[in-house]
Write an enzyme that holds these catalytic residues in place. Structure first.
Site, PDB file in Angstrom:
ATOM      1  N   GLY A   1       0.834  -1.196   0.000  1.00 50.68           N
ATOM      2  CA  GLY A   1       0.000   0.000   0.000  1.00 50.68           C
ATOM      3  C   GLY A   1       0.860   1.233   0.000  1.00 50.68           C
TER       4      GLY A   1
ATOM      5  N   GLY B   1       2.770   0.753   3.620  1.00 53.39           N
ATOM      6  CA  GLY B   1       3.210  -0.513   4.183  1.00 53.39           C
ATOM      7  C   GLY B   1       3.250  -1.641   3.171  1.00 53.39           C
TER       8      GLY B   1
ATOM      9  CG  ASP C   1     -11.693  -0.023   7.752  1.00 57.62           C
ATOM     10  OD1 ASP C   1     -12.663   0.317   7.050  1.00 57.62           O
ATOM     11  OD2 ASP C   1     -10.549  -0.160   7.294  1.00 57.62           O
TER      12      ASP C   1
END
Length: 379
Positions: free
Chosen positions: A27, A30, A141
């Protein structure tokens, strides 16, 4: 500060015990590798931060908090944390390596799911949430990308919940420490398609925010589409705040336990929403039934009942009129021209027989009767 950290690559060994074998995903801040933990000879998921992440203290804080949160959770339906720390210029956490596919990928291939399959997946996620909520942890999330579909210990389709990066603690001593709620000025943390109205509005967040995400997930699994789909994230957020829950495509599902569970989970106000994960499981298991709708009377039956009421009312009115007419025959009438009271003409009653003549007649009749009886006796 960024130069103090390095980017690991396959073939590197981190902390003298994690041999990196392949990159699994990357990402903005990371990378996740599959690594072999030397000595134990087991595969691990090694999650690391890229050097540019250290230019943003909130990203580092979120990463550290995720490790601390996961370390408190121990359950087969939640990914296990093995290790966390900084070594060789790498800040990383070693987690259980789960062989499977993200639920988002499975949904793109298989949705809509059968009732049994959807129920199996949702109930397992609810078990994981029950454990997290019991520790005072709200995921915030929860979405298909953070649910891995894998084979469980019995060889059946199972799930693992992961990525507690923006989780919130609702109680505990650490709430004011490194595990406190992470906020980034100017941003709303979460994924628009699964965010509850209170997260969007910036109101206090409780475990019911996760149950809202479960309601969205249930709808998607059964309908094969999102209940609040829109062309852009902003429009999705607006629909979360204002639109009613659309019915499931299958009327039978919508009127039964699935529709009831979805509507209870997707209430706009948290206090109106289903209170906890266990209650949602009870609804899905049929232990808590949806309220019965008001009984509808068929139109022909309604017309027949109305007609009967009219007939009865007419008969009652007719009887009342007749009674009043009978009473009027004995009342005084005031003629309109003079106003002088007069009596209605009525048939005088026949007087009862009386007097001396009547008594003589009765005596004669009695004598005649007696004589007749005597003559009959002689014969």
């Amino acid at each position: 500060m960024a130069e103090q950290f390095t980017i690991p690559e396959p073939g590197d060994t981190i902390a003298g015990k994690y041999f990196i074998e392949e990159e699994l995903g990357r990402g903005s801040y990371g990378v996740v590798f599959r690594a072999k933990q030397l000595g134990l000879n087991r595969d691990v998921a090694l999650k690391t931060l890229l050097p540019q992440a250290f230019l943003h203290t909130e990203i580092v804080s979120r990463f550290q908090r995720e490790a601390a949160v996961i370390s408190r959770l121990h359950h087969p339906k939640i990914v296990t944390l093995y290790d966390f720390g900084q070594a060789d210029g790498v800040l990383c956490m070693a987690m259980e390596f789960v062989r499977g596919r993200p639920l988002s990928v499975v949904m793109r291939q298989d949705a809509p799911f059968s009732e049994d399959r959807a129920l199996n997946i949702v109930k397992q996620v609810l078990v994981a949430l029950k454990v997290a909520h019991g520790e005072g942890i709200v995921h915030r999330d929860l979405k298909p990308e953070n649910i891995i579909v894998c084979e469980d210990e019995n060889g059946n389709e199972g799930v693992k919940v992961l990525d507690f990066g923006i989780a919130k603690l609702t109680h505990g001593e650490e709430q004011q420490d490194a595990l406190k709620t992470l906020t980034i000025e100017g941003y709303v943390l979460g994924t628009p398609h699964y965010m509850s109205p209170e997260i969007i509005s910036g109101d206090p967040v409780t475990n019911r925010a996760d149950l809202y995400a479960i309601g969205i997930l249930m709808y998607e699994l059964l309908a094969g589409k999102h209940p609040f789909e829109a062309p852009n994230p902003s429009s999705v957020l607006i629909r979360h705040l204002s639109d009613p829950v659309p019915p499931l495509p299958d009327p039978k599902q919508d009127s039964g336990r699935f529709g009831y569970a979805i509507r209870r989970a997707l209430e706009k106000e948290p206090e109106d929403r289903v209170e906890d994960a266990q209650t949602l499981v009870q609804i899905l298991d049929g232990e808590i039934l949806p309220p019965r709708p008001p009984r509808k009377i068929a139109l022909p039956a309604l017309i027949a009942v109305f007609g009967l009421v009219v007939v009865v009312a007419a008969l009652g009115i007719g009887a009342l009129v007749l009674q009043l007419a009978q009473e009027d025959t004995q009342t005084m009438i005031a003629p309109p021209d003079t106003g002088a009271p007069v009596l209605k003409e009525t048939t005088p009653p026949t007087p009862a027989p009386s007097g001396e003549g009547y008594n003589m007649a009765r005596s004669a009749a009695a004598v005649a009767t007696s004589a007749t009886r005597l003559d009959s006796a002689r014969i």
